[in-house]
Scaffold this active site. Structure first.
Site, PDB file in Angstrom:
ATOM      1  N   LYS A  96       2.992  11.727   6.400  1.00  0.00           N
ATOM      2  CA  LYS A  96       2.142  11.581   7.580  1.00  0.00           C
ATOM      3  C   LYS A  96       2.683  12.366   8.773  1.00  0.00           C
ATOM      4  CE  LYS A  96      -0.194   7.337   6.181  1.00  0.00           C
ATOM      5  NZ  LYS A  96      -1.406   8.007   5.722  1.00  0.00           N
ATOM      6  N   PHE A 141       0.861  -1.174   0.000  1.00  0.00           N
ATOM      7  CA  PHE A 141       0.000   0.000   0.000  1.00  0.00           C
ATOM      8  C   PHE A 141       0.901   1.228   0.000  1.00  0.00           C
ATOM      9  CE2 PHE A 141      -2.265   3.562   1.777  1.00  0.00           C
ATOM     10  CZ  PHE A 141      -3.424   3.549   1.026  1.00  0.00           C
ATOM     11  N   ASP A 149       9.519   2.816   1.616  1.00  0.00           N
ATOM     12  CA  ASP A 149       8.368   3.660   1.931  1.00  0.00           C
ATOM     13  C   ASP A 149       8.199   3.669   3.445  1.00  0.00           C
ATOM     14  OD1 ASP A 149       5.896   4.772   2.443  1.00  0.00           O
ATOM     15  OD2 ASP A 149       4.872   3.772   0.802  1.00  0.00           O
TER      16      ASP A 149
END
Length: 402
Positions: free
Chosen positions: A257, A143, A228
């Site tokens: 984030k 993801f 990531d």
């Protein structure tokens, strides 16, 4: 407009907002630290923390102060001009993650898209791959966001179905299977993209030594390793970057984030000059990427992490969480995966679904999120207390044992 109940807020959202989420019926009005309060005054322990976007909790005073100070100066100029915030932010972030350069963007998906572009450009300009032939290996269960390119190499039907045709040039291999990755790589591959821990898949931790072996394989094959770290990085797992648990340094990190402190969207690609140096004026850009407000908040985030306090809290409080939930294996939980203050809990599917467990937790004042049917994810802010962790375990136990 006078709105008198949470039901009315939910009705308005369902009528006028696109239905691309399925939220629990909790309407948050205010928040501080690890706790939020709904419109009717009920308090909840936030055990999701915005999918790690709120590593430092809601409205951390240092980050709020940095934002307020910058709001009184300048918030946006575009990259057509220099600002007094961008250079210092990029230097601080580069030093924190051990890289030479930073490409500032806004969202996590933008950071991943940017890393893919940079990898292809590096492949053509530095590695010498023939134009149009660059390939990138990705992982099953990945993801990385929801842009068209990214969902094109996802194997999640919900994210992928109905959005083709997709961008070519990606090869998906089993996560944790080094032999499959080695068999996939060719002279045309320019990068391997992976999450050091797969968050959306349920906090899946790869086999010991896997990340180090991927690093060695990428080096031997002349391929960039892209980590990531958008969910796993910036203190969440007990280290600044999750790769550091195996002493691994990736060629490219994507960050996001928590980099925005829960205040503004901030993301970045970090790499050495040989890699990010392939970008020249006009080859990539972003109107809001690196804006002064984002840079000021991001710099304050980096300063918080530079002390090591939050990494240590994640380690210590994560151990406390593990001690609380691991005894529940076989007593409502089928499996537990924890790294730092990040956990994936597999609910016994004969007992209830992950969604049902999260709904029951919300009734008891704890907010969490399900994924893939029977799994729930816990990622409380790193500012939680020991008492908060104990409260979380107590409420989870109560849900599982009725």
């Amino acid at each position: 407009m006078s709105i008198e109940s949470s039901a009315e807020y939910i009705r308005l959202e369902e009528q006028f907002a696109a239905h691309n989420y399925h939220p629990l019926p909790v309407v948050v009005e205010s928040a501080e630290g690890a706790w939020v309060t709904d419109v009717e005054g009920k308090r909840y322990l936030d055990a999701l923390a915005g999918y790690s976007a709120l590593n430092f909790g809601h409205r951390h005073p240092t980050l709020i102060a940095a934002a307020k100070e910058q709001l009184d100066k300048v918030t946006l100029t575009s990259r057509a001009f220099h600002t007094d915030q961008l250079g210092p932010f990029c230097e601080a972030l580069a030093r924190l993650v051990g890289k030479e350069m930073v490409l500032p963007m806004n969202t996590g998906a933008e950071a991943v898209e940017s890393a893919l572009k940079v990898s292809r450009k590096w492949g053509y300009d530095v590695k010498g791959v023939a134009e149009g032939r660059a390939r990138i290996a990705v992982m099953a269960g990945n993801f990385h966001g929801r842009t068209t390119t990214i969902v094109g190499f996802s194997d999640d039907p919900g994210a992928r179905a109905g959005f083709g045709p997709f961008t070519p040039g990606f090869d998906r291999v089993a996560y944790g299977d080094l032999e499959a990755l080695a068999d996939t790589l060719t002279d045309d591959h320019v990068a391997v993209l992976l999450e050091p821990i797969q968050g959306e898949s349920g906090v899946l931790i790869p086999p010991p030594g896997y990340l180090a072996a991927v690093r060695d394989l990428c080096t031997s094959r002349g391929v960039l390793m892209i980590a990531d770290e958008i969910q796993s990085g910036l203190g969440r797992t007990g280290t600044t970057l999750a790769c550091q648990h195996e002493g691994v340094e990736a060629d490219i990190y994507t960050l996001g984030k928590a980099l925005g402190g829960g205040i503004v969207p901030v993301s970045a690609v970090a790499a050495d000059r040989e890699v990010l140096g392939v970008l020249t004026p006009g080859t990539h850009g972003s109107t809001f990427g690196g804006n002064p407000l984002a840079a000021a908040v991001g710099h304050a985030v980096v300063d918080l992490l530079a002390t090591g306090e939050f990494q240590q809290r994640a380690t210590q409080l994560g151990a406390r969480l593990a001690a609380g939930v691991e005894p529940l294996i076989g007593k409502g939980l089928d499996a537990v995966r924890i790294r730092g203050l990040w956990a994936g809990l597999d609910i016994d599917p004969t007992l209830m679904s992950g969604r049902a467990a999260c709904s029951a937790l919300a009734d008891k004042g704890v907010l969490a999120k399900d994924t893939h049917g029977s799994t729930i994810r816990l990622a409380p802010p790193l500012v939680v207390t020991e008492d908060d962790i104990d409260h979380l375990v107590e409420q989870l136990t109560s849900v599982l044992h009725g």
